[in-house]
Design an enzyme around this catalytic site. Sequence first.
Site, PDB file in Angstrom:
ATOM      1  N   GLN A   1      -7.048  -2.557  -1.946  1.00 26.92           N
ATOM      2  CA  GLN A   1      -8.079  -3.613  -1.982  1.00 26.92           C
ATOM      3  C   GLN A   1      -9.066  -3.493  -0.837  1.00 26.92           C
ATOM      4  O   GLN A   1     -10.247  -3.798  -0.990  1.00 26.92           O
ATOM      5  CB  GLN A   1      -7.426  -4.992  -1.971  1.00 26.92           C
ATOM      6  CG  GLN A   1      -6.929  -5.439  -3.321  1.00 26.92           C
ATOM      7  CD  GLN A   1      -6.601  -6.912  -3.363  1.00 26.92           C
ATOM      8  OE1 GLN A   1      -6.421  -7.555  -2.325  1.00 26.92           O
ATOM      9  NE2 GLN A   1      -6.511  -7.459  -4.562  1.00 26.92           N
TER      10      GLN A   1
ATOM     11  N   HIS B   1     -10.725  -6.574   7.725  1.00 28.05           N
ATOM     12  CA  HIS B   1     -11.137  -6.347   6.332  1.00 28.05           C
ATOM     13  C   HIS B   1     -12.555  -5.784   6.254  1.00 28.05           C
ATOM     14  O   HIS B   1     -13.228  -5.946   5.243  1.00 28.05           O
ATOM     15  CB  HIS B   1     -11.080  -7.649   5.530  1.00 28.05           C
ATOM     16  CG  HIS B   1      -9.709  -8.222   5.408  1.00 28.05           C
ATOM     17  ND1 HIS B   1      -9.111  -8.912   6.411  1.00 28.05           N
ATOM     18  CD2 HIS B   1      -8.817  -8.180   4.380  1.00 28.05           C
ATOM     19  CE1 HIS B   1      -7.906  -9.298   6.021  1.00 28.05           C
ATOM     20  NE2 HIS B   1      -7.696  -8.863   4.799  1.00 28.05           N
TER      21      HIS B   1
ATOM     22  N   ILE C   1      -5.359   1.337   4.998  1.00 24.57           N
ATOM     23  CA  ILE C   1      -4.983   2.736   4.847  1.00 24.57           C
ATOM     24  C   ILE C   1      -3.784   3.079   5.734  1.00 24.57           C
ATOM     25  O   ILE C   1      -2.925   3.878   5.350  1.00 24.57           O
ATOM     26  CB  ILE C   1      -6.193   3.644   5.160  1.00 24.57           C
ATOM     27  CG1 ILE C   1      -5.900   5.091   4.800  1.00 24.57           C
ATOM     28  CG2 ILE C   1      -6.613   3.534   6.603  1.00 24.57           C
ATOM     29  CD1 ILE C   1      -7.119   5.983   4.911  1.00 24.57           C
TER      30      ILE C   1
ATOM     31  N   GLU D   1       0.825  -1.207   0.000  1.00 26.23           N
ATOM     32  CA  GLU D   1       0.000   0.000   0.000  1.00 26.23           C
ATOM     33  C   GLU D   1       0.858   1.255   0.000  1.00 26.23           C
ATOM     34  O   GLU D   1       0.494   2.267  -0.603  1.00 26.23           O
ATOM     35  CB  GLU D   1      -0.941  -0.010   1.210  1.00 26.23           C
ATOM     36  CG  GLU D   1      -2.107  -0.967   1.094  1.00 26.23           C
ATOM     37  CD  GLU D   1      -1.701  -2.426   1.271  1.00 26.23           C
ATOM     38  OE1 GLU D   1      -0.621  -2.665   1.860  1.00 26.23           O
ATOM     39  OE2 GLU D   1      -2.450  -3.311   0.834  1.00 26.23           O
TER      40      GLU D   1
END
Length: 332
Positions: free
Chosen positions: A90, A137, A95, A68
């Site tokens: 994804q 998630h 983040i 990321e």
Amino acid sequence: MSELTSTSTRIITIGSAIREALAEEMRRDERVFVMGEDVAKFGGVFGATRGLLDEFGPKRIFDTPISEMFIVGGGVGAALTGLRPVVELQFADFIMNAADEIMAKMAKWRYMHGGRLTVPMVVRMPAGAMGGMGAEHSQCPEALLLQAPGIYIVIPSTPYDAKGLLKTSIRDDNPVCFFEHKGMYQTAGEVPADEYTIPLGVADVKRDGGDVSVICWGRMVQIALKAADEAARRDIDVEVLDLRCLRPLDVDSILRTVRKTGRLIICHEASKTGGAGAEIAAIVAEDALDALAAPIRRVCGPDAPIPQSQHLERLWLPDSEDLLTAIQEIVS
């Protein structure tokens, strides 16, 4: 109310609306490109970029390593050179893996360089709980970015909003974090066949009402509309205000609905403590306390990790029954 006024519309899903927005902007501006994990041949983990590789080729839509920090940092670098990247994480939960690139660089470099540089990029992030994806998630981390001035925060709730807001986000010279709820990719709705955009920072009254205001965004808009329908059967008139953006924030619309109804419930999926609802409640307390006929209420996710079990996940999520209970209590 919604700006949907075109006489020529189609029914499409939010996933299709996002794909259309990307394709139209890539055709309009050759500086726009897409990168992220599995966004090319696979079409994205939720299918939002499916088919774009065939039209635009591997130079404008390509896969990245599972990093990321690289995805966002690469986007920042590309934006500084004059390109307009749209990068995909994804899952919004990741983040924080790119926190330095997002909060220290993407957010601040335009300011730190006196406006001589701009960072025109979009970070697309699937967010929210759906189907037992577990605590790592399933989160809605939009409130984290409220402490990163310089970033716009956009959260659509319909296919119409998703397409119009994404097109505007891509054209904006400010960096935008664009949250897409995973449980809404198959949500269908009317979208104009003609070209359109939606300005950032303009909230939308999804339902007029006079007894109580529900301020919400993302998937909670549908929850609020369902609760409002049930409340109407009990002679309670609920106004539903969809903020669409947490930055720019449409403070005028927030104060307008509160002054209209005198009662406010803020509903979001993220955990209650430290959520964006606290900021909105503070704004109302500062600027419209005299308009309130009852204390502000919040209907939010609990302060607990999101369970892996789908059965427990459903109990964790705020739903229309929770909101209806709050509506009945605040007008009593």
